[in-house]
Design a protein around this motif. Structure first.
Motif, PDB file in Angstrom:
ATOM      1  N   THR A 182       0.823  -1.209   0.000  1.00 35.46           N
ATOM      2  CA  THR A 182       0.000   0.000   0.000  1.00 35.46           C
ATOM      3  C   THR A 182       0.856   1.259   0.000  1.00 35.46           C
ATOM      4  OG1 THR A 182      -1.572  -1.268   1.338  1.00 35.46           O
ATOM      5  CG2 THR A 182      -1.982   1.086   1.126  1.00 35.46           C
ATOM      6  N   TYR A 183       1.875   1.285   0.842  1.00 30.70           N
ATOM      7  CA  TYR A 183       2.755   2.447   0.947  1.00 30.70           C
ATOM      8  C   TYR A 183       3.383   2.771  -0.403  1.00 30.70           C
ATOM      9  CZ  TYR A 183       6.355   5.604   2.750  1.00 30.70           C
ATOM     10  OH  TYR A 183       7.144   6.700   2.983  1.00 30.70           O
ATOM     11  N   PHE A 184       3.920   1.734  -1.070  1.00 29.83           N
ATOM     12  CA  PHE A 184       4.654   1.985  -2.316  1.00 29.83           C
ATOM     13  C   PHE A 184       3.728   2.274  -3.493  1.00 29.83           C
ATOM     14  CE2 PHE A 184       7.978   0.373   0.336  1.00 29.83           C
ATOM     15  CZ  PHE A 184       9.044   1.193  -0.016  1.00 29.83           C
ATOM     16  N   ILE A 185       2.497   1.771  -3.438  1.00 26.38           N
ATOM     17  CA  ILE A 185       1.520   2.129  -4.468  1.00 26.38           C
ATOM     18  C   ILE A 185       1.163   3.610  -4.339  1.00 26.38           C
ATOM     19  CG2 ILE A 185      -0.884   1.782  -5.216  1.00 26.38           C
ATOM     20  CD1 ILE A 185      -0.432  -1.231  -4.342  1.00 26.38           C
ATOM     21  N   GLU A 186       0.920   4.060  -3.091  1.00 28.58           N
ATOM     22  CA  GLU A 186       0.624   5.480  -2.856  1.00 28.58           C
ATOM     23  C   GLU A 186       1.806   6.362  -3.261  1.00 28.58           C
ATOM     24  OE1 GLU A 186      -2.244   6.574  -2.230  1.00 28.58           O
ATOM     25  OE2 GLU A 186      -3.279   4.791  -1.501  1.00 28.58           O
ATOM     26  N   LEU A 187       3.008   5.896  -2.907  1.00 32.29           N
ATOM     27  CA  LEU A 187       4.218   6.662  -3.222  1.00 32.29           C
ATOM     28  C   LEU A 187       4.438   6.723  -4.735  1.00 32.29           C
ATOM     29  CD1 LEU A 187       6.640   8.149  -1.940  1.00 32.29           C
ATOM     30  CD2 LEU A 187       7.863   5.977  -1.922  1.00 32.29           C
ATOM     31  N   GLY A 188       4.279   5.583  -5.404  1.00 26.23           N
ATOM     32  CA  GLY A 188       4.506   5.520  -6.852  1.00 26.23           C
ATOM     33  C   GLY A 188       3.569   6.407  -7.639  1.00 26.23           C
ATOM     34  N   THR A 189       2.279   6.419  -7.241  1.00 26.51           N
ATOM     35  CA  THR A 189       1.319   7.269  -7.966  1.00 26.51           C
ATOM     36  C   THR A 189       1.603   8.747  -7.698  1.00 26.51           C
ATOM     37  OG1 THR A 189      -0.259   6.868  -6.162  1.00 26.51           O
ATOM     38  CG2 THR A 189      -0.529   5.564  -8.159  1.00 26.51           C
ATOM     39  N   LYS A 190       2.181   9.050  -6.557  1.00 23.38           N
ATOM     40  CA  LYS A 190       2.577  10.433  -6.250  1.00 23.38           C
ATOM     41  C   LYS A 190       3.769  10.856  -7.124  1.00 23.38           C
ATOM     42  CE  LYS A 190       2.449  12.937  -1.874  1.00 23.38           C
ATOM     43  NZ  LYS A 190       2.637  12.813  -0.422  1.00 23.38           N
ATOM     44  N   ILE A 191       4.702   9.921  -7.325  1.00 16.87           N
ATOM     45  CA  ILE A 191       5.882  10.193  -8.161  1.00 16.87           C
ATOM     46  C   ILE A 191       5.456  10.385  -9.617  1.00 16.87           C
ATOM     47  CG2 ILE A 191       8.059   9.220  -9.066  1.00 16.87           C
ATOM     48  CD1 ILE A 191       8.159   7.537  -6.416  1.00 16.87           C
ATOM     49  N   GLY A 192       4.597   9.490 -10.098  1.00 14.68           N
ATOM     50  CA  GLY A 192       4.147   9.537 -11.497  1.00 14.68           C
ATOM     51  C   GLY A 192       4.933   8.571 -12.373  1.00 14.68           C
ATOM     52  N   GLY A 193       4.262   8.051 -13.399  1.00 13.28           N
ATOM     53  CA  GLY A 193       4.847   7.024 -14.262  1.00 13.28           C
ATOM     54  C   GLY A 193       6.111   7.448 -14.972  1.00 13.28           C
ATOM     55  N   LYS A 194       6.132   8.663 -15.516  1.00 16.71           N
ATOM     56  CA  LYS A 194       7.279   9.121 -16.313  1.00 16.71           C
ATOM     57  C   LYS A 194       8.543   9.196 -15.466  1.00 16.71           C
ATOM     58  CE  LYS A 194       8.688  12.682 -19.592  1.00 16.71           C
ATOM     59  NZ  LYS A 194       8.349  13.984 -20.232  1.00 16.71           N
ATOM     60  N   THR A 195       8.433   9.803 -14.289  1.00 17.34           N
ATOM     61  CA  THR A 195       9.591   9.959 -13.399  1.00 17.34           C
ATOM     62  C   THR A 195      10.091   8.604 -12.909  1.00 17.34           C
ATOM     63  OG1 THR A 195       8.753  12.107 -12.691  1.00 17.34           O
ATOM     64  CG2 THR A 195      10.414  11.100 -11.284  1.00 17.34           C
ATOM     65  N   LEU A 196       9.148   7.732 -12.542  1.00 19.04           N
ATOM     66  CA  LEU A 196       9.507   6.405 -12.042  1.00 19.04           C
ATOM     67  C   LEU A 196      10.193   5.580 -13.138  1.00 19.04           C
ATOM     68  CD1 LEU A 196       9.383   4.606  -9.569  1.00 19.04           C
ATOM     69  CD2 LEU A 196       7.046   3.969 -10.186  1.00 19.04           C
ATOM     70  N   LEU A 197       9.682   5.703 -14.352  1.00 15.57           N
ATOM     71  CA  LEU A 197      10.264   5.003 -15.504  1.00 15.57           C
ATOM     72  C   LEU A 197      11.694   5.484 -15.760  1.00 15.57           C
ATOM     73  CD1 LEU A 197       9.256   2.851 -17.486  1.00 15.57           C
ATOM     74  CD2 LEU A 197       8.508   4.686 -19.005  1.00 15.57           C
ATOM     75  N   ASN A 198      11.910   6.788 -15.668  1.00 16.75           N
ATOM     76  CA  ASN A 198      13.254   7.352 -15.878  1.00 16.75           C
ATOM     77  C   ASN A 198      14.247   6.851 -14.833  1.00 16.75           C
ATOM     78  OD1 ASN A 198      12.557   8.755 -18.162  1.00 16.75           O
ATOM     79  ND2 ASN A 198      12.102  10.663 -17.095  1.00 16.75           N
ATOM     80  N   LEU A 209       5.929   4.222 -21.514  1.00 17.64           N
ATOM     81  CA  LEU A 209       5.144   5.257 -20.846  1.00 17.64           C
ATOM     82  C   LEU A 209       3.650   5.075 -21.147  1.00 17.64           C
ATOM     83  CD1 LEU A 209       5.350   7.648 -18.970  1.00 17.64           C
ATOM     84  CD2 LEU A 209       5.701   9.134 -20.946  1.00 17.64           C
ATOM     85  N   LYS A 210       3.359   4.620 -22.373  1.00 13.67           N
ATOM     86  CA  LYS A 210       1.937   4.418 -22.740  1.00 13.67           C
ATOM     87  C   LYS A 210       1.287   3.291 -21.931  1.00 13.67           C
ATOM     88  CE  LYS A 210       2.547   1.434 -26.840  1.00 13.67           C
ATOM     89  NZ  LYS A 210       4.012   1.280 -26.807  1.00 13.67           N
ATOM     90  N   ASP A 211       2.128   2.383 -21.387  1.00 18.82           N
ATOM     91  CA  ASP A 211       1.597   1.328 -20.516  1.00 18.82           C
ATOM     92  C   ASP A 211       1.220   1.871 -19.140  1.00 18.82           C
ATOM     93  OD1 ASP A 211       2.082  -0.741 -22.420  1.00 18.82           O
ATOM     94  OD2 ASP A 211       4.186  -0.787 -21.818  1.00 18.82           O
ATOM     95  N   LEU A 212       1.796   3.030 -18.793  1.00 19.55           N
ATOM     96  CA  LEU A 212       1.585   3.610 -17.454  1.00 19.55           C
ATOM     97  C   LEU A 212       0.628   4.794 -17.556  1.00 19.55           C
ATOM     98  CD1 LEU A 212       5.330   3.517 -16.273  1.00 19.55           C
ATOM     99  CD2 LEU A 212       3.549   1.812 -15.844  1.00 19.55           C
ATOM    100  N   ASN A 213      -0.543   4.524 -18.131  1.00 19.75           N
ATOM    101  CA  ASN A 213      -1.478   5.611 -18.451  1.00 19.75           C
ATOM    102  C   ASN A 213      -2.599   5.784 -17.422  1.00 19.75           C
ATOM    103  OD1 ASN A 213      -2.842   3.298 -18.984  1.00 19.75           O
ATOM    104  ND2 ASN A 213      -3.167   3.682 -21.166  1.00 19.75           N
TER     105      ASN A 213
END
Length: 335
Positions: free
Chosen positions: A139-155, A182-186
């Motif tokens: 739960t913690y990392f899902i909340e954190l990941g969505t806060k970071i955003g797909g593009k930044t996390l992918l980079n 990135l299109k997979d993380l939409n």
């Protein structure tokens, strides 16, 4: 043929003693299908690499139709990684100044209409970063990941070489694994899934060991290699030139991650790997695959990765088990 008996040949980084230890550890630890890799922290030289099941090189024909595929080197093949990727998400948040506040883990979270369950179904309650990593709170990392955003996390993942094959020497390359586009993380659901190592993401045990080597090596990346040079016909050793390491993350980030990984072995999901000899930093994972065996049970991949001695790390060890139950129960005792 005179050339057959001369002193010439290639030199490998493999340490015979360590290689023997890990081959025995996989067998004793009942890793019937899986792999283990040991890297030297300072150089990322491959000190040992083993894959199971093994086969008799004098009777290859006995294994040609073996459904367990013993000819595949699982250490260099890509698999779903699960929670060992949470550390990438943590680094991404730290580097991009994303707020690391506590969250209330109720045992699940909803993103884009999808329910994601934590590994602790009744929830961890109010939880901070260090506890979240050591207890592997989804739960913690899902909340954190969505806060970071797909593009930044992918980079961040790209920076560490996820999705890219590794040339370990003389043109021999490993499987590159899969990094989502990135299109997979939409959606928040797809980013949330990615943030704890699920979805399309796959990586090899060598890739995971290489990533954790950066943390153990205070932020410096070296490409893993197995070919260290050659010995000419006269017996003279000619080493290959090694490139200088590259700083990928700060020492401060490595300290914060390392501290949480130390807690994983002390009180978290990696307790079974603790040793009276030295302090160990570790991370566990149990990755879902979305594929099922003939009895209808989902095939899971359990992981355990760690480094030691904690104060001045010398080795990173990564262990993966196919059809595993959990990283803490499968890989930690082998470690």
């Amino acid at each position: 043929d005179d050339n057959y008996y001369n002193n010439g040949g290639i030199n490998l980084t493999i340490d015979k003693t360590i290689q023997t230890i890990i081959e025995n550890a996989l067998i004793n630890g009942k890793i019937s299908k899986g792999a283990a890799v040991v890297l030297d922290v300072e150089t990322s030289a491959i000190k040992a690499v083993a894959s199971t099941p093994i086969y008799d090189r004098n009777n290859l024909e006995l294994y040609l139709n073996n459904e367990d595929l013993p000819f595949i080197n699982r250490a260099f093949s890509a698999y779903p990684v699960g929670s060992v990727f949470k550390t990438v998400t943590a680094i991404s948040a730290l580097e991009n100044n994303i707020d690391f506040s506590q969250i209330d883990c109720k045992g699940y979270t909803e993103k884009s209409g999808n329910i994601f369950y934590c590994n602790k179904r009744d929830g961890h309650g109010i939880i901070d970063f260090k506890t979240a990593l050591s207890q592997s709170c989804n739960t913690y990392f899902i909340e954190l990941g969505t806060k970071i955003g797909g593009k930044t996390l992918l980079n961040t993942a790209k920076k560490f070489g996820f999705g890219e094959p590794i040339d370990i020497g003389n043109g021999f390359t490993t499987d590159g694994g899969i990094l989502p586009d990135l299109k997979d993380l939409n959606s928040d659901a797809s980013v949330g899934n990615f943030s704890f190592g699920q979805g399309k993401l796959t990586a090899t045990p060598l890739q995971i060991a290489s990533f954790y080597c950066v943390i153990a090596n205070e932020g410096i990346y070296n490409k893993p290699f197995i070919y260290s040079g050659f010995t000419d016909f006269s017996g003279e050793y000619v080493p290959t030139s090694q490139k200088e390491g590259k700083r990928l993350i700060s020492r401060k980030v490595c300290e914060l991650i390392g501290d949480a990984m130390l807690e994983t072995t002390k009180s978290g999901t990696g307790k079974s790997a603790s040793s009276s000899l030295f302090k160990i930093a570790s991370k566990t994972a149990t990755a879902q695959s979305g594929t099922y065996d003939k009895n209808g049970n989902e095939i899971k991949y359990s992981w355990f990765v760690g480094f030691f001695p904690y104060e001045k790390p010398e080795y990173v060890i990564c262990i993966m088990k196919e059809n595993g139950s959990s990283g803490g129960s499968d890989g930690a005792p082998v470690f």
